[in-house]
Write a protein that holds these residues in place. Structure first.
Motif, PDB file in Angstrom:
ATOM      1  N   TRP A  38       0.834  -1.216   0.000  1.00  0.00           N
ATOM      2  CA  TRP A  38       0.000   0.000   0.000  1.00  0.00           C
ATOM      3  C   TRP A  38       0.863   1.259   0.000  1.00  0.00           C
ATOM      4  O   TRP A  38       0.631   2.190  -0.781  1.00  0.00           O
ATOM      5  N   SER A  39       1.868   1.283   0.860  1.00  0.00           N
ATOM      6  CA  SER A  39       2.720   2.473   0.948  1.00  0.00           C
ATOM      7  C   SER A  39       3.657   2.593  -0.248  1.00  0.00           C
ATOM      8  O   SER A  39       4.233   3.661  -0.481  1.00  0.00           O
ATOM      9  N   ASP A  41       2.516   2.154  -3.293  1.00  0.00           N
ATOM     10  CA  ASP A  41       1.654   2.602  -4.391  1.00  0.00           C
ATOM     11  C   ASP A  41       1.578   4.124  -4.375  1.00  0.00           C
ATOM     12  O   ASP A  41       1.362   4.733  -3.324  1.00  0.00           O
ATOM     13  N   SER A  44      -1.150   6.034  -2.490  1.00  0.00           N
ATOM     14  CA  SER A  44      -1.153   6.085  -1.028  1.00  0.00           C
ATOM     15  C   SER A  44      -0.645   7.445  -0.554  1.00  0.00           C
ATOM     16  O   SER A  44       0.264   8.015  -1.159  1.00  0.00           O
ATOM     17  N   ILE A 167      -6.713  -0.128   4.534  1.00  0.00           N
ATOM     18  CA  ILE A 167      -5.616  -0.316   3.586  1.00  0.00           C
ATOM     19  C   ILE A 167      -5.964  -1.419   2.588  1.00  0.00           C
ATOM     20  O   ILE A 167      -5.741  -1.277   1.378  1.00  0.00           O
ATOM     21  N   CYS A 168      -6.537  -2.525   3.078  1.00  0.00           N
ATOM     22  CA  CYS A 168      -6.976  -3.605   2.180  1.00  0.00           C
ATOM     23  C   CYS A 168      -8.061  -3.107   1.227  1.00  0.00           C
ATOM     24  O   CYS A 168      -8.057  -3.442   0.032  1.00  0.00           O
ATOM     25  N   ASP A 170      -8.514  -0.031   0.208  1.00  0.00           N
ATOM     26  CA  ASP A 170      -7.880   0.858  -0.774  1.00  0.00           C
ATOM     27  C   ASP A 170      -7.263   0.049  -1.910  1.00  0.00           C
ATOM     28  O   ASP A 170      -7.483   0.333  -3.094  1.00  0.00           O
ATOM     29  N   LEU A 171      -6.472  -0.953  -1.544  1.00  0.00           N
ATOM     30  CA  LEU A 171      -5.765  -1.743  -2.551  1.00  0.00           C
ATOM     31  C   LEU A 171      -6.732  -2.472  -3.471  1.00  0.00           C
ATOM     32  O   LEU A 171      -6.498  -2.580  -4.682  1.00  0.00           O
ATOM     33  N   CYS A 176      -4.944  -2.912  -7.357  1.00  0.00           N
ATOM     34  CA  CYS A 176      -3.479  -2.951  -7.281  1.00  0.00           C
ATOM     35  C   CYS A 176      -2.969  -4.333  -7.700  1.00  0.00           C
ATOM     36  O   CYS A 176      -3.334  -5.353  -7.100  1.00  0.00           O
ATOM     37  N   TYR A 179      -0.901  -6.253  -4.990  1.00  0.00           N
ATOM     38  CA  TYR A 179      -1.774  -6.785  -3.935  1.00  0.00           C
ATOM     39  C   TYR A 179      -2.479  -8.050  -4.421  1.00  0.00           C
ATOM     40  O   TYR A 179      -2.522  -9.066  -3.706  1.00  0.00           O
TER      41      TYR A 179
END
Length: 209
Positions: A38-39, A41, A44, A167-168, A170-171, A176, A179
């Motif tokens: 996540w970080s 990407d 983020s 976070i999940c 978002d991905l 992503c 992910y």
């Protein structure tokens, strides 16, 4: 606010307890990698710079934390620690609802992390062997209620409180690729394990005696 993680682990009957224990342990093996993806990407708000080490004035020992997150908008750097205890003590620490839940963590590394929320000259942070300036701390929890986030920020001085749950989400919404590959690979490994366990054992060759 996403409840993706809570929906996965929610107990629907007393018989689900064993299921929750199994899933939470399996998820714990790779949950930190999810935050790293996540970080990494560009969508983020934070970029992971690596694992920071905090040294205090009390001694030479350093305490290594999970992430050093640089805020993309401001360039400021924050040390970050992730706590994602799902099924432990009947989900007591899964959802952050009040700041007092943090008192469960008493190890020196977490105390150093809490101290970093309000930086002082008594702490020095190192990243990849070099001293760096930091601007505070960011807590990452399994799932977070709005009131828990607000209280933790107010009482502990965190710059932000993030949740693995969001976070999940978002991905997934970003579609992503990294992910999807991470989850797909682990799904494949689990399928291989269970298929192998169900496979019939080979029949021994008959004895010549």
């Amino acid at each position: 606010m996403s409840e993706r993680l809570r929906n996965i682990f929610r107990l629907r009957s007393p018989a689900d307890s064993e299921r929750a224990k199994f899933l939470s342990r399996a998820f714990g093996i790779f949950s930190e990698q999810i935050v790293s993806i996540w970080s990494g990407d560009e969508r983020s708000p934070y970029e992971n710079l690596g694992r920071p080490t905090i040294k205090t004035a009390e001694g030479d020992r350093g305490y290594t934390l999970d992430f050093a997150l640089r805020e993309r908008a401001s360039g400021r750097v924050y040390v970050s620690e992730m706590k994602c205890e799902i099924e432990f003590q009947n989900f007591k620490f899964f959802v952050l609802e009040r700041a007092s839940q943090l008192e469960h963590h008493k190890k020196p590394a977490f105390e150093a992390f809490l101290g970093a929320a309000r930086p002082t000259v008594h702490q020095t942070t190192f990243l990849k062997g070099k001293s760096i300036d930091t601007d505070g701390a960011i807590l990452i929890w399994g799932a977070v209620a709005p009131e828990g986030r607000d209280e933790a920020i107010k009482t502990k001085g965190f710059h932000d409180v993030l949740s693995v749950e969001q976070i999940c989400a978002d991905l997934a919404s970003w579609k992503c690729v990294r992910y999807a590959e991470l989850i797909g690979r682990r799904q494949k490994w689990c399928n291989e394990l269970f298929a192998g366990l169900l496979e019939a054992a080979p029949v021994d060759a008959p004895s010549s005696d």
